[in-house]
Design a protein around this motif. Structure first.
Motif, PDB file in Angstrom:
ATOM      1  N   PRO A   1       0.536  -1.297   0.066  1.00 34.79           N
ATOM      2  CA  PRO A   1      -0.110  -0.021   0.004  1.00 34.79           C
ATOM      3  C   PRO A   1       0.863   1.289  -0.053  1.00 34.79           C
ATOM      4  CG  PRO A   1       0.197  -1.087   2.238  1.00 34.79           C
ATOM      5  CD  PRO A   1       0.710  -1.937   1.204  1.00 34.79           C
ATOM      6  N   VAL A   2       0.314   2.252  -0.870  1.00 27.89           N
ATOM      7  CA  VAL A   2       1.424   3.502  -0.865  1.00 27.89           C
ATOM      8  C   VAL A   2       0.044   4.754  -0.495  1.00 27.89           C
ATOM      9  CG1 VAL A   2       2.671   5.030  -2.299  1.00 27.89           C
ATOM     10  CG2 VAL A   2       2.900   2.520  -2.556  1.00 27.89           C
ATOM     11  N   ASN A   3       0.261   5.305   0.330  1.00 27.75           N
ATOM     12  CA  ASN A   3      -0.823   6.602   0.656  1.00 27.75           C
ATOM     13  C   ASN A   3      -0.274   7.680  -0.129  1.00 27.75           C
ATOM     14  OD1 ASN A   3       1.021   8.114   2.077  1.00 27.75           O
ATOM     15  ND2 ASN A   3       0.830   6.791   3.674  1.00 27.75           N
ATOM     16  N   LYS A   4      -1.434   8.535  -0.140  1.00 31.09           N
ATOM     17  CA  LYS A   4      -1.460   9.788  -0.836  1.00 31.09           C
ATOM     18  C   LYS A   4      -0.233  10.677  -0.564  1.00 31.09           C
ATOM     19  CE  LYS A   4      -6.432   9.747  -2.000  1.00 31.09           C
ATOM     20  NZ  LYS A   4      -7.452  10.029  -1.501  1.00 31.09           N
ATOM     21  N   LYS A   5      -0.135  10.800   0.557  1.00 28.47           N
ATOM     22  CA  LYS A   5       0.904  11.650   1.253  1.00 28.47           C
ATOM     23  C   LYS A   5       2.369  11.313   0.697  1.00 28.47           C
ATOM     24  CE  LYS A   5       2.553  13.609   5.421  1.00 28.47           C
ATOM     25  NZ  LYS A   5       3.860  13.255   5.388  1.00 28.47           N
ATOM     26  N   TYR A   6       2.646  10.158   0.800  1.00 24.63           N
ATOM     27  CA  TYR A   6       4.012   9.288   0.397  1.00 24.63           C
ATOM     28  C   TYR A   6       4.282   9.672  -1.144  1.00 24.63           C
ATOM     29  CZ  TYR A   6       7.342   5.975  -1.013  1.00 24.63           C
ATOM     30  OH  TYR A   6       8.556   5.073  -1.620  1.00 24.63           O
ATOM     31  N   ILE A   7       3.075   9.621  -1.794  1.00 25.89           N
ATOM     32  CA  ILE A   7       3.117  10.065  -3.467  1.00 25.89           C
ATOM     33  C   ILE A   7       3.571  11.744  -3.536  1.00 25.89           C
ATOM     34  CG2 ILE A   7       2.085  10.232  -5.554  1.00 25.89           C
ATOM     35  CD1 ILE A   7       0.413   7.733  -4.947  1.00 25.89           C
ATOM     36  N   LEU A   8       2.874  12.389  -2.668  1.00 30.60           N
ATOM     37  CA  LEU A   8       2.675  13.939  -2.808  1.00 30.60           C
ATOM     38  C   LEU A   8       4.268  14.121  -2.518  1.00 30.60           C
ATOM     39  CD1 LEU A   8       0.925  16.245  -3.375  1.00 30.60           C
ATOM     40  CD2 LEU A   8       0.445  16.275  -1.079  1.00 30.60           C
ATOM     41  N   GLU A   9       4.562  13.606  -1.596  1.00 30.15           N
ATOM     42  CA  GLU A   9       6.088  13.900  -1.086  1.00 30.15           C
ATOM     43  C   GLU A   9       7.188  13.742  -2.199  1.00 30.15           C
ATOM     44  OE1 GLU A   9       6.300  12.147   2.679  1.00 30.15           O
ATOM     45  OE2 GLU A   9       5.707  14.146   3.765  1.00 30.15           O
ATOM     46  N   ARG A  10       6.741  12.809  -2.908  1.00 26.23           N
ATOM     47  CA  ARG A  10       7.777  12.429  -4.027  1.00 26.23           C
ATOM     48  C   ARG A  10       7.677  12.857  -5.258  1.00 26.23           C
ATOM     49  NH1 ARG A  10       7.954   9.645   0.392  1.00 26.23           N
ATOM     50  NH2 ARG A  10       9.666   8.534   1.252  1.00 26.23           N
ATOM     51  N   LEU A  11       6.841  13.791  -5.705  1.00 22.29           N
ATOM     52  CA  LEU A  11       6.598  14.252  -7.060  1.00 22.29           C
ATOM     53  C   LEU A  11       7.410  15.516  -7.099  1.00 22.29           C
ATOM     54  CD1 LEU A  11       2.658  14.104  -7.596  1.00 22.29           C
ATOM     55  CD2 LEU A  11       4.384  12.459  -8.404  1.00 22.29           C
ATOM     56  N   ASN A  12       8.096  15.386  -8.464  1.00 23.85           N
ATOM     57  CA  ASN A  12       8.872  16.706  -8.541  1.00 23.85           C
ATOM     58  C   ASN A  12       8.296  17.862  -8.800  1.00 23.85           C
ATOM     59  OD1 ASN A  12      10.768  18.302  -9.936  1.00 23.85           O
ATOM     60  ND2 ASN A  12      11.205  17.249 -11.629  1.00 23.85           N
ATOM     61  N   THR A  13       8.387  18.870  -7.968  1.00 24.48           N
ATOM     62  CA  THR A  13       7.535  20.251  -8.000  1.00 24.48           C
ATOM     63  C   THR A  13       8.338  21.422  -8.476  1.00 24.48           C
ATOM     64  OG1 THR A  13       8.377  20.507  -5.707  1.00 24.48           O
ATOM     65  CG2 THR A  13       6.239  19.413  -5.799  1.00 24.48           C
ATOM     66  N   GLN A  14       9.139  20.980  -9.623  1.00 22.85           N
ATOM     67  CA  GLN A  14       9.828  22.148 -10.160  1.00 22.85           C
ATOM     68  C   GLN A  14       9.118  22.973 -11.285  1.00 22.85           C
ATOM     69  OE1 GLN A  14      12.843  21.466 -13.300  1.00 22.85           O
ATOM     70  NE2 GLN A  14      12.146  19.380 -13.600  1.00 22.85           N
ATOM     71  N   ASP A  15       8.170  22.311 -11.549  1.00 20.42           N
ATOM     72  CA  ASP A  15       6.981  23.229 -12.559  1.00 20.42           C
ATOM     73  C   ASP A  15       6.181  23.991 -11.661  1.00 20.42           C
ATOM     74  OD1 ASP A  15       5.069  21.244 -11.998  1.00 20.42           O
ATOM     75  OD2 ASP A  15       5.630  20.119 -13.642  1.00 20.42           O
ATOM     76  N   VAL A  16       5.361  24.736 -12.482  1.00 22.98           N
ATOM     77  CA  VAL A  16       4.307  25.541 -11.904  1.00 22.98           C
ATOM     78  C   VAL A  16       2.760  24.804 -11.612  1.00 22.98           C
ATOM     79  CG1 VAL A  16       5.286  27.638 -12.519  1.00 22.98           C
ATOM     80  CG2 VAL A  16       3.633  26.574 -13.940  1.00 22.98           C
ATOM     81  N   GLU A  17       2.879  23.672 -12.281  1.00 22.12           N
ATOM     82  CA  GLU A  17       1.699  22.825 -11.897  1.00 22.12           C
ATOM     83  C   GLU A  17       1.144  22.530 -10.618  1.00 22.12           C
ATOM     84  OE1 GLU A  17      -0.083  18.384 -13.044  1.00 22.12           O
ATOM     85  OE2 GLU A  17       1.724  19.089 -13.899  1.00 22.12           O
ATOM     86  N   GLU A  18       0.159  22.975  -9.936  1.00 25.79           N
ATOM     87  CA  GLU A  18      -0.421  22.989  -8.593  1.00 25.79           C
ATOM     88  C   GLU A  18      -0.526  21.278  -8.512  1.00 25.79           C
ATOM     89  OE1 GLU A  18      -3.907  24.286  -5.491  1.00 25.79           O
ATOM     90  OE2 GLU A  18      -3.909  24.764  -7.370  1.00 25.79           O
TER      91      GLU A  18
END
Length: 227
Positions: free
Chosen positions: A168-185
């Protein structure tokens, strides 16, 4: 993949952060050994990139504390010290790999990927679940040998799921590991949309993304008996 970069030179840290984000990593930066130690007591990372010459607590002392606390996060050392004795001492302190300065970003990326694969027991250049395969060298997915068309953001999420397939992978785990260099919210709702899109693209395959209520998502093979 979420990386903690522990480096006290701002210019080098900025270059490394931007370069690693372009390669698909989500990078957090700490410029102080004690700050990094406190973060690692409450946060989880897929790998650490650690400089030895740090204020407050040097890199080697930080590494010793982590291993003494049974923190097994893969650690790659960046160092200007390249003598045999320094390399041996660094490895004996608990480092998994080291890279002398100066270096090429391509080699750093390859070494980080190798450390993460080994830490998950997958010392091969690909990750898979049933017929879904992610080729690390080509950075693309395929199902039954046919390339799967996904957006860069969808690929990030699917890469996280396939690296933890069957778990199981929770949403917080995914959110913390996404690349946030672009302007997409990016927020929890955006994760749900991405999961919905991936489900549609995988609906005729032998893998599925299941929802475990209150826990998260799980990428797993389709149960033929349940169909």
């Amino acid at each position: 993949m979420r990386i903690l970069l522990i480096e006290d030179e701002p210019d080098l840290a900025l270059w490394l952060t931007r370069s690693l984000e372009k390669k698909g990593f989500a990078v957090e930066w700490a410029n102080d050994g004690l700050v990094a130690h406190h973060r690692l007591q409450v946060e989880e990372f897929d790998a650490l990139v650690l400089d030895l010459g740090l204020p407050s607590l040097d890199g080697r002392a930080l590494l010793q504390r982590l291993r003494a606390n049974d923190n097994r996060t893969p650690v790659l050392i960046l160092t200007a010290r390249d003598s045999l004795q320094d390399r041996v001492e660094t490895l004996e302190c608990g480092a998994d790999d080291f890279l002398p300065k100066p270096f090429q970003i391509e080699e750093l990326v390859a070494r980080i990927n190798a450390l993460i694969r080994r830490s998950r027991g997958k010392d091969k250049p690909r990750m898979a679940c049933a017929s879904l395969v992610y080729d690390l060298s080509l950075q693309r997915f395929s199902v039954d040998g046919v390339v799967l068309s996904v957006s860069p953001r969808e690929a990030e999420v699917l890469r996280l799921l396939v690296s933890r397939s069957g778990e199981p992978v929770n949403k917080k785990y995914i959110l913390e590991r996404l690349n946030t260099q672009d302007v997409e919210e990016i927020n929890i709702e955006a994760i749900e949309v991405l999961i919905h899109r991936l489900r549609k693209k995988l609906q005729h395959s032998d893998v599925q993304i299941s929802t475990l209520r209150g826990v998260g998502y799980c990428l797993e093979p389709v149960d033929d008996e349940a169909v």
